[in-house]
Design an enzyme around this catalytic site. Structure first.
Site, short mmCIF file in Angstrom:
data_model
loop_
_atom_site.label_atom_id
_atom_site.label_comp_id
_atom_site.label_asym_id
_atom_site.label_seq_id
_atom_site.Cartn_x
_atom_site.Cartn_y
_atom_site.Cartn_z
N GLU A 99 -37.29 -164.74 9.88
CA GLU A 99 -37.21 -165.07 11.12
C GLU A 99 -36.80 -166.71 11.21
OE1 GLU A 99 -36.87 -163.56 13.69
OE2 GLU A 99 -38.17 -161.62 13.60
N HIS B 114 -47.99 -161.15 16.54
CA HIS B 114 -47.94 -159.92 16.94
C HIS B 114 -49.24 -159.74 17.59
CE1 HIS B 114 -44.59 -158.71 13.95
NE2 HIS B 114 -44.08 -159.68 14.97
N HIS C 253 -44.93 -167.42 15.40
CA HIS C 253 -44.47 -166.18 15.90
C HIS C 253 -45.60 -165.18 15.12
CE1 HIS C 253 -42.79 -162.50 16.64
NE2 HIS C 253 -42.03 -162.34 15.32
N HIS D 27 -41.24 -156.55 20.28
CA HIS D 27 -41.54 -157.33 18.91
C HIS D 27 -42.81 -158.06 18.80
CE1 HIS D 27 -39.09 -160.13 15.89
NE2 HIS D 27 -40.30 -159.86 15.56
#
Length: 233
Positions: free
Chosen positions: A78, A99, A97, A165
């Site tokens: 990423e 989840h 980032h 995502h």
């Protein structure tokens, strides 16, 4: 970058990764964290590394704005997203980032978090736009996220959802970006509960505007404080 400052950035990233793992906001090798270390360099987590086991020596130094790796190690896939954010938001010192289950559930459902639904969203977190799906790791995703985080005024976001995502948060520091990840996950849990109970009742525009103005003033004060601190170094 002075060695002490570099070591501080490495420690901050490792602490954040372990916290993300411990709180179930990532699993295994999911997620990525970076920190800007100068106007021309950043540190980022390596590809395929379990976040709960990461060591400071594992981090990869990359150049800005291009993103070329310096030395050994393979940066997170990423990286294009992190590089695009740093190029667009000069005030950003770190990108996280992850989840988190609840807020990623909103991203999978392609539902944005309504800023007027919680006082904390309007007054602390700010808007949380939903970025349309782009392939993970692609330059297109990086451009879309950078654009979503660069709108002016009260529409300026520091957190955004990635459709199907996860979530991305930025901050002046790693700890601030991580705190925003944790806060938006908490907000998503509350909103999911409200949906289960039957209805999300939003605040009126007057209340939202007052909270947004308060958030803008707090952000300006924080930026001035960081500027003064930087001048003293």
């Amino acid at each position: 970058m002075p060695r002490a400052a570099d070591a501080g950035a490495r420690s901050a990233i490792v602490r954040a990764c372990r916290r993300l793992d411990a709180k179930g906001l990532v699993a295994g090798a999911e997620g990525n964290v970076s920190a800007r270390t100068s106007s021309t360099a950043a540190l980022i987590t390596p590809a395929g590394a379990a976040k709960g086991e990461l060591r400071s020596a594992d981090l990869v130094r990359v150049s800005l704005p291009g993103g070329a790796a310096r030395g050994s190690g393979r940066p997170s896939s990423e990286l294009p997203m992190h590089v695009a954010i740093y190029a667009t938001r000069r005030d950003v010192g770190a990108v996280v980032h992850a989840h988190p289950p609840a807020v990623t559930g909103f991203a999978v459902a392609r539902m944005s978090l309504p800023v007027g639904a919680l006082a904390e969203l309007a007054g602390v977190i700010g808007p949380v736009p939903l970025v349309a799906y782009r392939e993970p790791g692609s330059a297109a995703l990086g451009r879309a996220v950078a654009a979503a985080l660069s709108r002016p005024g009260n529409a300026r976001a520091n957190v955004c959802l990635l459709a199907n995502h996860g979530v991305v948060a930025v901050g002046e520091s790693v700890s601030q970006a991580l705190s925003r990840i944790e806060s938006v996950e908490q907000a998503a849990r509350i909103l999911a509960t409200a949906h289960i109970l039957g209805e999300v009742t939003e605040l009126g525009p007057v209340a939202v505007n007052r909270l947004q103005r308060s958030r803008t003033r707090a952000a300006a004060t924080g930026s001035q404080r960081e500027t003064r601190r930087g001048r003293r170094k």
